[in-house]
Design a protein around this motif. Sequence first.
Motif, PDB file in Angstrom:
ATOM      1  N   THR A 112      -3.662   1.995  10.251  1.00 31.68           N
ATOM      2  CA  THR A 112      -2.833   2.056   9.044  1.00 31.68           C
ATOM      3  C   THR A 112      -1.575   2.875   9.286  1.00 31.68           C
ATOM      4  O   THR A 112      -0.479   2.494   8.848  1.00 31.68           O
TER       5      THR A 112
ATOM      6  N   TYR B 173      -4.791  -6.097  11.531  1.00 30.27           N
ATOM      7  CA  TYR B 173      -3.575  -5.405  11.100  1.00 30.27           C
ATOM      8  C   TYR B 173      -2.301  -6.137  11.506  1.00 30.27           C
ATOM      9  O   TYR B 173      -1.194  -5.656  11.247  1.00 30.27           O
TER      10      TYR B 173
ATOM     11  N   THR C 201      -3.117  -7.413   1.857  1.00 30.23           N
ATOM     12  CA  THR C 201      -4.351  -6.722   2.245  1.00 30.23           C
ATOM     13  C   THR C 201      -5.298  -6.538   1.064  1.00 30.23           C
ATOM     14  O   THR C 201      -6.516  -6.515   1.246  1.00 30.23           O
TER      15      THR C 201
ATOM     16  N   TYR D  51      -7.116  -9.782   0.890  1.00 28.31           N
ATOM     17  CA  TYR D  51      -8.082  -9.893   1.981  1.00 28.31           C
ATOM     18  C   TYR D  51      -9.307  -9.031   1.728  1.00 28.31           C
ATOM     19  O   TYR D  51     -10.454  -9.474   1.906  1.00 28.31           O
TER      20      TYR D  51
ATOM     21  N   TYR E  49     -11.868  -0.477   5.018  1.00 34.29           N
ATOM     22  CA  TYR E  49     -10.876  -1.539   5.155  1.00 34.29           C
ATOM     23  C   TYR E  49      -9.782  -1.421   4.083  1.00 34.29           C
ATOM     24  O   TYR E  49      -8.711  -2.011   4.219  1.00 34.29           O
TER      25      TYR E  49
END
Length: 496
Positions: free
Chosen positions: A239, A275, A389, A392, A403
């Motif tokens: 991240t 990522y 994200t 997801y 996550y």
Amino acid sequence: MSHNASDAGDRAGVTRVRVRLGFLVASFALLLVVGLSLPHAAAPDLGPRGWAPGHLLPFALDPALVTAAMWTAYVLGAAAIVLAVTGSGGRELPRPVVAVLALLAALATPFGSGDHVSYAAYGRILALGDNPWLVSPNTWRGGTDPVVSRVEAPWTEEPSVYGPFATLIQGLTSHGGGDNLRQTVWLWQLIVIASWLAVRWALRRMLPGREARIDAIWTANPLVFSVGVLGAHVDLLATALVVLAVWAAHRHAGLGGAALAGTFAALAVSSKFTYAVVLLALLLAFQRRRLARGGVLLASTAVVAGALQLWAGPNVYDQIGRSAKAVALASPWRWFLEAFNGGPTVRSLISALAAVAAIGFAFCFFRLIRPHRESTVGARALAWLVVLTGAYALAAPYSLPWYDVIVWAGLPAVGAAAVAVVDLILLARLWIMTMAYTPGRVLGMTPAVEDVTMTVRTQVAPAVLLAVWAWLVRSAGRGGSRQQPADRPEGSAPRR
């Protein structure tokens, strides 16, 4: 408005701030007690401490107590976030407070899973000249190595699923820690804490005027702090690299900035393949010279990631293919899997349906957030990260609470028009996932605690997540068309 009404409103605001502060202090305190105490059901025993920090608290929590402490911390932490996002937005944290949190995290033992032990094992296999993408921990050197032999079920037979850059960092920590597991893990913890601080640093530079929101959403978020920092997960390193990629594109307008962004993106992709989403977020965020900047971004990513791939060899992503059709116990898709008695065909169907759901959820988030075409490239890219994200995390058949760390790193960029509903939807997802994966390990629980926690994981969590799906769809349908573009960060001018 009368003076009496105004005074009453001020008192209510002060009370709200104090209640939120109380919730935060209690939540962080409980989490740190879990991290600073002797090994327990949430934290594996790392053996002799060597020159690394030991356990500051001379007692161990039994399985029921550690579960209750973590659940209480998550409930209080979630309540504090609700107060922040539906009220004043929180307050900017003083530097000493951030420093104290970082120091205490460095003194704690990671908990919530045994993943950090696996990281140490893969790093040691690499450091001693073997291939962690081909060798499973229980077979390496006869299963007698003082570090690698400590990997816990269910990962003892699994080669590394992580990319070459993350594994390279794990190898460096292994060189530093030697044959002492606690020393190796502690060096990895320092990498994770530095990543957490780097995200805050980059966000403050991309979103001036939103320092209070950054700290409310990221720095003083007990749920992110627990699963990311205190859990010592590789997702926090990935991240940070994603956010630094966005910062590079934001800070440097030309092709050089795109090349630097591509380099950071390559390191993120080479830590954990999912990522790669940062590339799509940046491409969507670019406006001026989109084709040229996008080309340089992709080219630099390919060069750096390709070099790391050549160094690591052809087996780096073998595990991704083997685990692509896994379905987590806390996922609503698990009910679908069990209803049709599993099997490869059902798993393939779930993967296809999940992909469709992810596209639908991304569209819902887009309607709610609407990344502002006049904002900075950094704010746009971060908002797109939340769209992509967040969708997801909600839709994926196999998804774990850590996550969500990347989702919360981008969330400070979401503008005021969409803030409450998006924050609360994503908070509901993160909260139930943290509750579901407590204590997090498959070892060390009593039968009674295991029964309770597995009920939350397999029955409560899927039901709550289904409700979150419905909440997102309904919010997008009812309010998305009325949302205004996300606000530009205060004090910033439109760029690129």
